[in-house]
Enzyme design. Structure first.
Site, mmCIF file in Angstrom:
data_model
loop_
_atom_site.group_PDB
_atom_site.id
_atom_site.type_symbol
_atom_site.label_atom_id
_atom_site.label_comp_id
_atom_site.label_asym_id
_atom_site.label_seq_id
_atom_site.Cartn_x
_atom_site.Cartn_y
_atom_site.Cartn_z
ATOM 1 N N SER A 105 37.814 41.935 52.947
ATOM 2 C CA SER A 105 38.032 41.581 51.551
ATOM 3 C C SER A 105 37.498 40.185 51.253
ATOM 4 O O SER A 105 36.338 39.890 51.500
ATOM 5 C CB SER A 105 39.510 41.714 51.194
ATOM 6 O OG SER A 105 39.728 41.537 49.817
ATOM 7 N N ASP A 246 35.153 39.201 44.007
ATOM 8 C CA ASP A 246 35.494 38.720 45.343
ATOM 9 C C ASP A 246 34.637 39.403 46.414
ATOM 10 O O ASP A 246 33.719 40.161 46.100
ATOM 11 C CB ASP A 246 36.990 38.883 45.616
ATOM 12 C CG ASP A 246 37.400 40.322 45.893
ATOM 13 O OD1 ASP A 246 36.638 41.248 45.549
ATOM 14 O OD2 ASP A 246 38.493 40.533 46.458
ATOM 15 N N ASP A 248 34.781 41.871 48.727
ATOM 16 C CA ASP A 248 34.522 43.314 48.798
ATOM 17 C C ASP A 248 34.430 43.964 47.421
ATOM 18 O O ASP A 248 34.250 45.184 47.321
ATOM 19 C CB ASP A 248 35.582 44.012 49.649
ATOM 20 C CG ASP A 248 36.986 43.921 49.067
ATOM 21 O OD1 ASP A 248 37.278 42.940 48.368
ATOM 22 O OD2 ASP A 248 37.789 44.825 49.323
ATOM 23 N N ASP A 250 36.642 44.308 44.886
ATOM 24 C CA ASP A 250 37.724 45.050 44.231
ATOM 25 C C ASP A 250 38.555 44.198 43.276
ATOM 26 O O ASP A 250 39.433 44.711 42.589
ATOM 27 C CB ASP A 250 38.634 45.742 45.252
ATOM 28 C CG ASP A 250 39.334 44.787 46.197
ATOM 29 O OD1 ASP A 250 39.055 43.569 46.137
ATOM 30 O OD2 ASP A 250 40.156 45.257 47.006
#
Length: 456
Positions: A105, A246, A248, A250
């Site tokens: 992430s 961000d 990743d 999401d």
């Protein structure tokens, strides 16, 4: 095998690439996942989606993950380099029984991990699969089968996912905006490029090369320091708005034409009203952290607010339970009930915000100004060894308030309200307070801070 327990978080798996999220870990995780999923789907030939982000260690971790999956008999749909929302889309789109994506992430470059789901992108988490998978890895009680899984390369998932989000957003008019966009060298660039091919906007791209070393800044737009250069550029170019994603892809944040970050609770409320026009009277989910404007806007539009615990997997679970059409988290996650599952829809969110701006005829700051009704402390973290004892002291100190223990402790008075919740993985209490005016916010914030600090 030895398994570091702390990498199994409440909502995903994350740890250091060196010594924690290793090739051996990925291989064992693949085998454990098939063993676990087979118990939930007896007699089914498993089909599992696998994707990865742009981190340097992600391709090799994916290779060993797939080796574990296929050795235990699962067929793999390999979707390649994808954002997390595109990965979620692919699980539902390909009608797979589950999926794993290699990503940490928004964590810094030295980390990696996995986001793990069942069919239709239903997340696994700390108490919903991770404990069992961890035990299988430790005890090496993997499924034994003569079947060797087959790997199929699937093309164009990012484009198909973006197209699905665009279609879902609706076809209301969007005028030509000037937009500054910072993907933070993360996966958001992928779906943003697909979006900007479909709408007529003037875009300035910043930090666009997908690079898991994050050479420009940490890929976490919730931290205001990561937005400094983008905001400066926005003012210099007199842009209409800014967008930041961000690592990743999401989570998404919006910046208005004055260079001010629009509070996620306001964006969440605006999007809730959009969805309530489409689905009148429907239920909207939002997390327990203070952001009362969301509840106000849901109720003003005739919707049913549904308060949830913090965490994307927990919000999605409640959305399924109560039949919600939309949900949002204070950290910049915005969830839609797509035909392929309930998951983050950053492309849909962008389009709907642009449609709202177009219909209003106002600047972004003018449109959002009426929604700044409350004053917010921001989330403040404190190291506390005995989290439960500290919460007990707060409970006693504010015994005359309206108390709720949905996720930590929420304390509500007529002029201010706050939430204190323990971290699932660290000796931390996370504190957020909101009030009807700045003076009350500061006074009550400081009182709670003093209470927490005196207990620690």
């Amino acid at each position: 095998m030895q398994v570091p327990h702390h990498v199994f978080k409440a909502y995903d798996i994350r740890g250091l690439s060196k010594g924690e999220i290793t090739q051996a870990f990925a291989y064992a995780l693949g085998k454990a996942y098939v063993t676990f999923l087979t118990k939930e789907n007896p007699g089914v030939d498993l089909r599992v989606v696998v994707g990865h982000d742009m981190r340097e260690t992600s391709p090799v971790l994916e290779e060993f993950l797939i080796k574990g999956l296929t050795e235990c008999g699962a067929d793999v749909f390999q979707v390649g380099l994808v954002s997390t929302p595109a990965y979620y889309f692919s699980v539902g789109h390909l009608e797979a029984q589950g999926g794993l994506m290699v990503t940490a992430s928004h964590n810094p470059a030295q980390y990696n991990g996995f986001k793990v789901v069942r069919a239709k992108a239903v997340p696994l988490g700390g108490e919903s699969g991770f404990e069992q998978m961890r035990d299988i890895m430790e005890q090496e009680t993997f499924l034994v089968t003569e079947k060797q899984g087959i790997v199929t390369q699937i093309e164009a998932i990012p484009e198909k996912a973006a197209e699905a989000e665009i279609t879902y957003a609706g076809d209301a008019l969007i005028k030509k905006f000037k937009i500054i966009v910072d993907s933070g060298n993360g996966m958001g660039a992928q779906y943003l490029d697909a979006l900007f091919e479909k709408i007529n906007v003037d875009v300035t791209r910043m930090y666009w090369d997908m690079d898991g070393t994050f050479p420009n800044h940490e890929s976490n737009p919730m931290k205001e320091e990561t937005l400094i250069e983008m905001k400066k550029r926005l003012i210099e170019e007199q842009a209409d708005l800014g967008i930041a994603t961000d690592g990743d892809g999401d989570r998404i944040f919006f910046i208005d034409n004055t260079g001010k970050t629009v509070e996620p609770a306001i964006i969440r409320g605006m999007l809730a009203q959009v969805m309530l026009r489409r689905f009148p009277g429907s239920t909207i989910c939002y997390d327990v952290r203070p952001g009362k404007i969301t509840k106000d806007l849901i109720e003003e539009a005739g919707g049913k607010p549904s308060l949830t615990k913090v965490g994307h997997s927990l919000i999605k679970a409640q959305m399924r339970e109560v039949g919600a059409m939309f949900g949002g988290e204070s950290s910049g996650h915005f969830f839609y009930r797509y035909p392929t599952g309930i998951y983050e829809g950053p492309v849909t969110a962008i389009i709907q915000i642009l449609q709202e701006l177009t219909a209003s005829g106002k600047t972004f700051s003018e449109l959002t100004a009426p929604y700044y009704r409350y004053f917010h402390s921001g989330e403040i973290n404190y190291v506390v060894e005995d989290k439960e004892a500290t919460l007990a002291r707060i409970r006693v100190a504010y015994a005359d308030a309206d108390l709720m223990e949905l996720d930590g402790l929420t304390v509500t008075y007529p002029t201010y309200w706050f939430n204190v919740r323990p971290s699932n993985t660290e000796s931390l209490l996370r504190f957020t307070l909101e009030a009807v005016d700045q003076a009350t916010m500061e006074q009550q914030r400081d009182e709670v801070i003093h209470l927490i600090q005196s207990a620690s």
